[in-house]
Write an enzyme that holds these catalytic residues in place. Structure first.
Site, mmCIF file in Angstrom:
data_model
loop_
_atom_site.group_PDB
_atom_site.id
_atom_site.type_symbol
_atom_site.label_atom_id
_atom_site.label_comp_id
_atom_site.label_asym_id
_atom_site.label_seq_id
_atom_site.Cartn_x
_atom_site.Cartn_y
_atom_site.Cartn_z
ATOM 1 C CG HIS A 84 -1.863 1.155 1.256
ATOM 2 N ND1 HIS A 84 -1.708 2.322 1.550
ATOM 3 C CD2 HIS A 84 -3.265 0.850 0.708
ATOM 4 C CE1 HIS A 84 -2.781 3.147 1.308
ATOM 5 N NE2 HIS A 84 -3.753 2.454 0.770
ATOM 6 C CD GLU A 156 -5.229 1.579 -3.285
ATOM 7 O OE1 GLU A 156 -6.547 1.542 -3.174
ATOM 8 O OE2 GLU A 156 -4.256 1.514 -2.368
ATOM 9 N N GLY A 162 -7.653 8.897 -0.430
ATOM 10 C CA GLY A 162 -8.142 9.544 0.652
ATOM 11 C C GLY A 162 -8.145 11.125 0.267
ATOM 12 C CB SER A 202 -11.209 9.381 -3.973
ATOM 13 O OG SER A 202 -10.227 9.915 -3.129
ATOM 14 N N GLY A 223 -11.172 2.366 0.475
ATOM 15 C CA GLY A 223 -10.657 2.957 1.801
ATOM 16 C C GLY A 223 -11.900 3.759 2.411
ATOM 17 N N GLY A 224 -11.735 4.831 2.554
ATOM 18 C CA GLY A 224 -12.914 5.703 3.028
ATOM 19 C C GLY A 224 -14.248 5.287 3.165
#
Ligand code: PEP
Length: 239
Positions: A84, A156, A162, A202, A223-224
């Site tokens: 990551h 990514e 993020g 995102s 993620g978020g």
């Protein structure tokens, strides 16, 4: 580094309750290390798999604070995220370290969600393809065609993680195609066609459908938006 134990259990409980069978073929949740066992128990015999966010280079021994791939297997994990961008940028993990982790995880029987991606500076200075190719070759260059059954690639772009900035579906597709071609050149056309390449950065309940509609985008690393069960399920149904 999100959720308390209660939040994690609440989140996964809502996921399990919300499943209606229309989700993408493979769903994996990757909670923090200490929640792996309780979350695994909460998932019970649903189809949702459990993975970790990192693993050690070594297998066992005096490496205080580290968690090995073998330990993850014994905690019930079927997968682990390796490489990551936060591990690369904040914890100094270079391509060689990531290659060792990938090998250790595959040899331990885990599926590896192998992350790659360029920074904004690398993209703007025209080095995107060189960076992506280096990341791919250093980790996958020594993999056999069989190893790819345990490899999921996650593209990514670092500038999209993020930040609320998402690569456009076309920008993502262009890089995914490049990745697939590069995998073909280091393995085979069959392997390249079969390997899953996820997009992360995102991705949310609103933009998932347009991102996933691209021919070389096979799924998402979320993620978020995974911290809200309803959003995560909406994304999981956006194929
Ligand atoms: C991530 O942390 O890998 C990620 C993709 O996060 P977000 O979806 O919040 O950009």
């Amino acid at each position: 580094m999100n959720t308390t134990i209660n939040e994690a259990l609440e989140l996964v409980g809502a996921l399990v309750e919300g499943l209606d069978g229309s989700e993408v073929a493979q769903l994996i949740v990757c909670p923090p290390f200490p929640w792996l066992t309780p979350v695994s128990a909460a998932l019970g015999n649903t189809s949702i798999e459990i993975g970790a966010q990192n693993c050690a280079v070594e297998n066992k021994g005096a490496f205080t604070g580290e968690v090995s791939a073998q330990m993850l297997v014994s905690a019930g994990c079927t997968a682990v995220i390796v490489g990551h961008s936060e591990r690369r940028s904040l914890y100094g993990e270079d391509n060689q370290t990531i290659a060792k982790k990938l090998r250790m995880a595959i040899d331990s029987g885990l599926t590896v969600i192998f992350c790659i991606g360029e920074t904004l500076e690398e993209r703007q200075s025209g080095r995107l393809e060189t960076i992506i190719a280096d990341q791919l070759i250093s980790a996958l260059g020594n993999c056999s065609n069989d190893d790819y059954q345990s490899i999921i690639i996650a593209y990514e772009p670092v500038w999209a993680i993020g930040t609320g900035l998402t690569a456009t579906p076309e920008q993502a597709q262009e890089v995914h195609k490049f990745i697939r071609n590069k995998v073909e050149s280091i393995s085979s056309a069959d392997v390249a066609n079969a390997v899953s390449i996820l997009y992360g950065g995102s991705c949310n309940a609103t933009n998932a459908t347009s991102i996933f509609s691209q021919p070389d985008i096979d799924g998402g690393l979320i993620g978020g938006a995974s911290l809200k069960a309803a959003d995560f399920l909406t994304i999981a149904r956006s194929f």
